[in-house]
Scaffold this motif. Sequence first.
Motif, PDB file in Angstrom:
ATOM      1  N   TYR A 103       9.016 -10.391  -0.065  1.00 58.73           N
ATOM      2  CA  TYR A 103       8.260 -10.031   1.136  1.00 58.73           C
ATOM      3  C   TYR A 103       8.624  -8.620   1.580  1.00 58.73           C
ATOM      4  N   ASP A 104       7.614  -7.832   1.897  1.00 59.28           N
ATOM      5  CA  ASP A 104       7.815  -6.488   2.418  1.00 59.28           C
ATOM      6  C   ASP A 104       7.532  -6.513   3.923  1.00 59.28           C
ATOM      7  N   GLU A 105       8.571  -6.400   4.710  1.00 55.78           N
ATOM      8  CA  GLU A 105       8.422  -6.462   6.168  1.00 55.78           C
ATOM      9  C   GLU A 105       7.607  -5.303   6.726  1.00 55.78           C
ATOM     10  N   ASP A 106       7.583  -4.185   6.012  1.00 57.62           N
ATOM     11  CA  ASP A 106       6.841  -3.020   6.499  1.00 57.62           C
ATOM     12  C   ASP A 106       5.335  -3.254   6.542  1.00 57.62           C
ATOM     13  N   ASP A 107       4.809  -3.921   5.525  1.00 55.90           N
ATOM     14  CA  ASP A 107       3.355  -4.131   5.513  1.00 55.90           C
ATOM     15  C   ASP A 107       2.939  -5.598   5.621  1.00 55.90           C
ATOM     16  N   GLY A 108       3.912  -6.514   5.570  1.00 58.63           N
ATOM     17  CA  GLY A 108       3.602  -7.931   5.746  1.00 58.63           C
ATOM     18  C   GLY A 108       3.010  -8.617   4.531  1.00 58.63           C
TER      19      GLY A 108
END
Length: 103
Positions: A77-82
């Motif tokens: 999961y990339d928290e920056d882009d969701g």
Amino acid sequence: MKRPIPSAILAATLLASPAAANHIYTPTPFPTRGECEAENARLSNDDAERQFSLRPDLFSSLGEARSFMTRAFTCEYDEDDGYWYLTDHRREVIASEWFKRRQ
């Protein structure tokens, strides 16, 4: 006159790199983990069959190649882009105790 050097360099690079896989060609963002995992499973099955036949020096069975692909690519999961992305861990898996033990 043809230049064999670039071809030789390319061949050496491909042979020296970890097992090639279609996973690396799909930098697609997935909105859910389930979608990412489904694509990962599909690619793992395709790649494992190809790797087993191409790299008998690395894999003694199709199951071993599938196990490698399962460990080598994960959904993160990339928290920056969701979004969820397939992440390549081939080098780490090849250097792992699991890989050394199974040989």
